[in-house]
Design a protein around this motif. Structure first.
Motif, mmCIF file in Angstrom:
data_model
loop_
_atom_site.group_PDB
_atom_site.id
_atom_site.type_symbol
_atom_site.label_atom_id
_atom_site.label_comp_id
_atom_site.label_asym_id
_atom_site.label_seq_id
_atom_site.Cartn_x
_atom_site.Cartn_y
_atom_site.Cartn_z
ATOM 1 N N GLY A 87 -17.905 6.269 -1.200
ATOM 2 C CA GLY A 87 -19.098 5.439 -1.269
ATOM 3 C C GLY A 87 -19.338 4.884 -2.665
ATOM 4 O O GLY A 87 -19.714 3.720 -2.826
ATOM 5 N N HIS A 88 -19.125 5.718 -3.693
ATOM 6 C CA HIS A 88 -19.283 5.238 -5.076
ATOM 7 C C HIS A 88 -18.270 4.139 -5.396
ATOM 8 O O HIS A 88 -18.614 3.129 -6.010
ATOM 9 C CB HIS A 88 -19.132 6.400 -6.063
ATOM 10 N N VAL A 89 -17.029 4.324 -4.968
ATOM 11 C CA VAL A 89 -15.993 3.312 -5.214
ATOM 12 C C VAL A 89 -16.317 2.019 -4.459
ATOM 13 O O VAL A 89 -16.168 0.913 -4.989
ATOM 14 C CB VAL A 89 -14.604 3.856 -4.820
ATOM 15 N N ALA A 90 -16.790 2.153 -3.220
ATOM 16 C CA ALA A 90 -17.128 0.973 -2.414
ATOM 17 C C ALA A 90 -18.274 0.190 -3.044
ATOM 18 O O ALA A 90 -18.241 -1.045 -3.087
ATOM 19 C CB ALA A 90 -17.502 1.398 -0.999
ATOM 20 N N ARG A 91 -19.296 0.877 -3.553
ATOM 21 C CA ARG A 91 -20.416 0.166 -4.186
ATOM 22 C C ARG A 91 -19.961 -0.600 -5.418
ATOM 23 O O ARG A 91 -20.421 -1.717 -5.672
ATOM 24 C CB ARG A 91 -21.525 1.146 -4.557
ATOM 25 N N LYS A 92 -19.040 -0.026 -6.176
ATOM 26 C CA LYS A 92 -18.532 -0.734 -7.352
ATOM 27 C C LYS A 92 -17.750 -1.975 -6.927
ATOM 28 O O LYS A 92 -17.894 -3.040 -7.532
ATOM 29 C CB LYS A 92 -17.644 0.190 -8.184
ATOM 30 N N GLN A 93 -16.923 -1.854 -5.883
ATOM 31 C CA GLN A 93 -16.167 -3.009 -5.395
ATOM 32 C C GLN A 93 -17.093 -4.097 -4.862
ATOM 33 O O GLN A 93 -16.863 -5.286 -5.084
ATOM 34 C CB GLN A 93 -15.195 -2.585 -4.292
ATOM 35 N N ILE A 94 -18.149 -3.707 -4.169
ATOM 36 C CA ILE A 94 -19.078 -4.688 -3.596
ATOM 37 C C ILE A 94 -19.795 -5.444 -4.708
ATOM 38 O O ILE A 94 -20.026 -6.643 -4.612
ATOM 39 C CB ILE A 94 -20.065 -3.994 -2.642
ATOM 40 N N ARG A 95 -20.146 -4.747 -5.790
ATOM 41 C CA ARG A 95 -20.814 -5.418 -6.904
ATOM 42 C C ARG A 95 -19.902 -6.384 -7.627
ATOM 43 O O ARG A 95 -20.346 -7.409 -8.126
ATOM 44 C CB ARG A 95 -21.347 -4.378 -7.896
ATOM 45 N N THR A 96 -18.603 -6.081 -7.705
ATOM 46 C CA THR A 96 -17.694 -6.937 -8.479
ATOM 47 C C THR A 96 -17.091 -8.064 -7.655
ATOM 48 O O THR A 96 -16.718 -9.085 -8.217
ATOM 49 C CB THR A 96 -16.545 -6.100 -9.082
ATOM 50 N N GLN A 97 -16.976 -7.913 -6.351
ATOM 51 C CA GLN A 97 -16.379 -8.950 -5.512
ATOM 52 C C GLN A 97 -17.492 -9.699 -4.784
ATOM 53 O O GLN A 97 -18.310 -9.080 -4.098
ATOM 54 C CB GLN A 97 -15.389 -8.341 -4.522
ATOM 55 N N PRO A 98 -17.547 -11.015 -4.912
ATOM 56 C CA PRO A 98 -18.709 -11.765 -4.423
ATOM 57 C C PRO A 98 -18.821 -11.884 -2.911
ATOM 58 O O PRO A 98 -19.907 -12.055 -2.398
ATOM 59 C CB PRO A 98 -18.510 -13.154 -5.044
ATOM 60 N N ASN A 99 -17.749 -11.791 -2.165
ATOM 61 C CA ASN A 99 -17.795 -12.082 -0.736
ATOM 62 C C ASN A 99 -17.669 -10.814 0.105
ATOM 63 O O ASN A 99 -16.983 -10.799 1.109
ATOM 64 C CB ASN A 99 -16.696 -13.094 -0.381
ATOM 65 N N GLN A 100 -18.323 -9.717 -0.323
ATOM 66 C CA GLN A 100 -18.251 -8.471 0.438
ATOM 67 C C GLN A 100 -19.646 -7.920 0.650
ATOM 68 O O GLN A 100 -20.528 -8.050 -0.195
ATOM 69 C CB GLN A 100 -17.388 -7.435 -0.276
ATOM 70 N N THR A 101 -19.821 -7.288 1.814
ATOM 71 C CA THR A 101 -21.077 -6.627 2.140
ATOM 72 C C THR A 101 -20.786 -5.164 2.452
ATOM 73 O O THR A 101 -19.643 -4.735 2.433
ATOM 74 C CB THR A 101 -21.748 -7.288 3.360
ATOM 75 N N GLY A 102 -21.817 -4.404 2.762
ATOM 76 C CA GLY A 102 -21.652 -2.997 3.106
ATOM 77 C C GLY A 102 -22.326 -2.073 2.121
ATOM 78 O O GLY A 102 -22.048 -0.882 2.107
ATOM 79 N N GLU A 103 -23.236 -2.624 1.305
ATOM 80 C CA GLU A 103 -23.925 -1.800 0.309
ATOM 81 C C GLU A 103 -24.705 -0.666 0.971
ATOM 82 O O GLU A 103 -24.695 0.468 0.493
ATOM 83 C CB GLU A 103 -24.868 -2.695 -0.505
ATOM 84 N N GLY A 104 -25.352 -0.949 2.091
ATOM 85 C CA GLY A 104 -26.136 0.071 2.786
ATOM 86 C C GLY A 104 -25.271 1.167 3.378
ATOM 87 O O GLY A 104 -25.632 2.351 3.328
ATOM 88 N N MET A 105 -24.122 0.790 3.939
ATOM 89 C CA MET A 105 -23.212 1.809 4.487
ATOM 90 C C MET A 105 -22.659 2.689 3.376
ATOM 91 O O MET A 105 -22.533 3.901 3.541
ATOM 92 C CB MET A 105 -22.071 1.146 5.246
ATOM 93 N N ALA A 106 -22.332 2.089 2.239
ATOM 94 C CA ALA A 106 -21.811 2.871 1.116
ATOM 95 C C ALA A 106 -22.873 3.837 0.615
ATOM 96 O O ALA A 106 -22.573 5.013 0.347
ATOM 97 C CB ALA A 106 -21.350 1.941 0.001
#
Length: 156
Positions: A87-106
């Motif tokens: 989840g921590h890795v996913a949140r970092k990826q979501i913040r850096t990549q503009p076309n991704q969602t899933g912050e709530g799931m992470a």
């Protein structure tokens, strides 16, 4: 049209091809099942149609939530730490990549993962304390024996 003498241009030019038919749905698009233009026979979307690509859900966010929830019944919560880290890795990826969602799931995977891991540590500590108390209680039972009437008697 007649043939011109050698080296001269023909007098009549061929008419230009007709423009593609206009569509009430905008350029490069047509109703479902109809070709968009003669150059796109299957109605394939044009890269210049102006429609943005839809955002995609981050795969690690999905994995984080699944691992965190599955760790509770399968591994008694010990694998929750894996879900939390995903989840921590996913949140970092979501913040850096503009076309991704899933912050709530992470975030859900992080919260459930850490809670499951913490509860598993509390459970392990409970069992360790219970074993230590059981071992110390068995040391006190060494002065016990069965008397002549068949009763089990302990002398302190």
């Amino acid at each position: 049209m007649t043939m011109p003498p050698w080296g001269e241009e023909p007098q009549e030019q061929a008419p230009p091809p007709p423009p593609p038919p206009s569509s009430p749905y905008g350029q490069g698009s047509a109703p479902y099942g109809q070709p968009a233009s003669p150059y796109q026979p299957y109605g394939a979307p044009s890269p210049y149609s102006g429609y943005p690509t839809p955002p995609q859900t981050n795969g690690l966010a999905i994995a984080s939530l699944i691992v965190s929830i599955a760790s509770i019944p399968v591994c008694c919560g010990l694998a929750g730490i894996v879900g939390a880290i995903l989840g921590h890795v996913a949140r970092k990826q979501i913040r850096t990549q503009p076309n991704q969602t899933g912050e709530g799931m992470a975030l859900g995977g992080i919260i459930v993962g850490w809670i499951a891991f913490g509860l598993s540590l509390v459970g392990i500590a409970f069992y360790v304390v219970a074993i230590i108390i059981g071992i110390s209680a068995s040391d006190d039972a060494d002065n016990c024996h069965t008397d002549s009437d068949g009763y089990y008697v302990c002398i302190n």
